[in-house]
Every structure is written in C-alpha cells, then in structure tokens.
Design an enzyme around this catalytic site. Structure first.
Site, PDB file in Angstrom:
ATOM      1  CG  HIS A 242      -1.872   1.225   1.106  1.00  0.00           C
ATOM      2  ND1 HIS A 242      -2.974   1.260   0.279  1.00  0.00           N
ATOM      3  CD2 HIS A 242      -1.810   2.449   1.697  1.00  0.00           C
ATOM      4  CE1 HIS A 242      -3.563   2.442   0.378  1.00  0.00           C
ATOM      5  NE2 HIS A 242      -2.874   3.180   1.233  1.00  0.00           N
ATOM      6  CG  ASP A 246      -0.571   5.686  -0.161  1.00  0.00           C
ATOM      7  OD1 ASP A 246      -1.652   5.593  -0.774  1.00  0.00           O
ATOM      8  OD2 ASP A 246      -0.480   5.599   1.078  1.00  0.00           O
ATOM      9  CG  HIS A 269       0.395  10.712   1.579  1.00  0.00           C
ATOM     10  ND1 HIS A 269       0.189  10.002   0.413  1.00  0.00           N
ATOM     11  CD2 HIS A 269      -0.462  10.178   2.502  1.00  0.00           C
ATOM     12  CE1 HIS A 269      -0.750   9.092   0.614  1.00  0.00           C
ATOM     13  NE2 HIS A 269      -1.158   9.179   1.869  1.00  0.00           N
TER      14      HIS A 269
END
Length: 318
Positions: A242, A246, A269
C-alpha cells in the site's frame, strides 16, 4: 523496457463510482470522463459557497496538504482530498488524460485500495490518441532526507519503485518491495493493497474530527500486535504494497510518467511530494529532461529543465 505504444491515452467512455469519504464519513461520488491529448488529469469540482465550476490540475504545484492524505487545491474553495488511490490507478494503467468530476471535497475511499478504480477504468477501456506520450527522464540522483527517513529519484532505463517501511508494530515490522511498474504489475501486485493504521491512532483522529469514515471495510486495522480484520491481510506484506501504491499515486502528480527509479525508506505522502519539489524546483535543469518515445528506441528530447503541467486549455498552474 518496452511500452506497447508511445502515444497518449484517455478513457474510451465515462464511468462513475459511489462510496464514502474516509474523513467526512459522508457520501462521495466521482465520475471519470475522457479528455483530449495534452489535458493531463484534471479535477472538476464546484466552489462550496459560490457553486462556481473549478478545475484543479493533478499536479504537484497544486498540492496543499500531505499529513493524512494528499490534497490538491484549497479544501475551503473546492479542493480535493485523498486523490492518491485514483491517481495510482490512472498512472498504473497508463491513462494520460482524464477529467475527474466530483460532487464534494473528497474522493470516495472505496475499500481503501485502488481496486475499484482499476475495475471502473477497465469497464470502459482506454482509447489511444494521436499525440506522442511524454516522460520525465531522471538524469541524476535527487534525494530528500527527513530525520532517518529518505527518498531518492535515480536514473534508470524503465520505471521502478523500491520501497522499504520499518514500523515498531511487530505485525508490520520492516518490509521491502521492488516493482517495475507496468499495467500488469500494478493490477496484480499493488492495486488491491489497502490503507492501514492502528486503532489507537484512528481513535485519536476521530476525536479531532478526522477519519470519520474509517472502518474495517476500507482499512486494515491493527491493535495489540494483531490485524483485526476477520479476513486478515491480502498479502503478508500488504503494508509495504500500500505504501508503494501511495507513492505511485503521489508521484503521478509530476504530470508525466517517469523514466527512472524511486527509492524510499520510511516514506509517506509528505516525502513523495517533497521529492517532486526537489526535482523540479531545486535540483537544477540538469536533473531531468522531458522526452518523447518508447524506452526501446532513442527518445526525442522536447525540453530541458523546464517542466510545466499538462492541463485543460485556459487554465493556469497557480
């Protein structure tokens, strides 16, 4: 690394999805529409007060927040949050141009992965356009350090993601994954990897008015050293998958696909966005070039160190 076509693509038709916003907990709907060559990915929303139509380019200069998810535009004036899972699906499947129409400030979280977006895109299929596809080719290594975390973009004849995570939680621990990004690899290795977090962290976010839509239906929940979801994880290393998903979505905000390798250690992020700022704003004109063509033949350079977002005609980058 060979691509099937060096021409730009768009969707062959329109498709919509309904779900909830992971932070608001309210209903959220998104419609994906075809777009002309050179449009790039553009979010179409309404100003929450004036009702005026707004277009926001899916571009790193439009990013306004990266703490809990990736946000483009001003959320108080029609911005969009949690764009990374859709952007990963678009980049992973090789969609260059699309208009993303939303009915509110959040993308629907679906099951916490890109799987529903992949399925929607594949229902309508892709259409090849006449314009040449353009790429950002990395020419020298660019790096960002934040404490003991770091990320790099390096020269590489292809598109590779090399991601390592390292969590204190024993159920996660240290995991590493290396994937050469292709549509098949994205579908099989990344698209179904769900977002995750500890129950304690989610409860803290709830008390602050965030993550109100978070549940076992759209997240892998961890508490007291174990996964609470009855079905368990989809892979033993779903967590790093995951994080790579991202990264694919966040780096898609470069506006063009990469010819290069992205390496990260304990990234997220914020760092995914920081490496784009470092590359395009700080590293200098010799760090990258914009090229056209397939990887298996000599690309044609169309510009040097200057990089401008693709967007709908009449829109500015600010």
């Amino acid at each position: 690394m060979k691509r099937g076509s060096d021409r730009q693509t768009t969707l062959a038709g329109s498709v919509s999805l309904k779900g909830i916003g992971v932070h608001s907990g309210g209903p959220a709907e998104v419609a994906l529409h075809p777009a002309d060559a050179g449009t790039g990915i553009v979010f179409a929303v309404q100003h929450p007060e004036t009702g005026r139509d707004i277009e926001i380019p899916a571009h790193w200069r439009a990013v306004t927040a990266t703490s809990l998810c990736t946000v483009v535009g001003d959320p108080k004036a029609g911005g969009v949050s949690t764009v990374e899972h859709l952007m990963a699906a678009l980049r992973g499947l090789g969609v260059d141009n699309a208009v993303v129409e939303l009915d509110g400030p959040e993308m629907p979280i679906m099951d916490g992965s890109s799987a529903a977006f992949v399925a929607a895109i594949e229902r309508v299929g892709l259409r090849t356009l006449s314009a040449a596809r353009r790429y950002v080719r990395i020419k020298k290594t660019v790096r960002v350090d934040q404490g003991n975390a770091w990320c790099e973009l390096r020269p590489f004849d292809g598109c590779r993601f090399d991601v390592t995570i390292d969590f204190d939680a024993e159920v996660i621990g240290r995991q590493r994954l290396v994937v050469d990004l292709t549509p098949d690899a994205f579908r099989s290795e990344l698209s179904r990897a769900r977002t995750f977090g500890s129950v304690q962290d989610v409860e803290k976010l709830w008390s602050m008015g965030f993550a109100l839509g978070s549940s076992l239906e759209n997240s892998v929940a961890i508490s007291e050293g174990r996964v609470l979801n009855p079905e368990g994880t989809r892979w033993h290393d779903e967590f790093v998958r995951h994080k790579m998903l991202d990264a694919v979505g966040d780096l898609a905000l470069a506006g063009l696909p990469f010819i290069g390798a992205y390496h990260s250690y304990k990234g997220g992020h914020r760092m995914n966005h920081a490496i784009l700022v470092e590359l395009f704003d700080k590293a200098g004109a010799d760090a990258f070039e914009i090229v056209e063509g397939q990887f298996d033949r000599a690309p044609v350079m169309v510009s040097g160190g200057e990089h401008r977002p693709l967007m709908a005609a009449g829109q500015s980058a600010s």
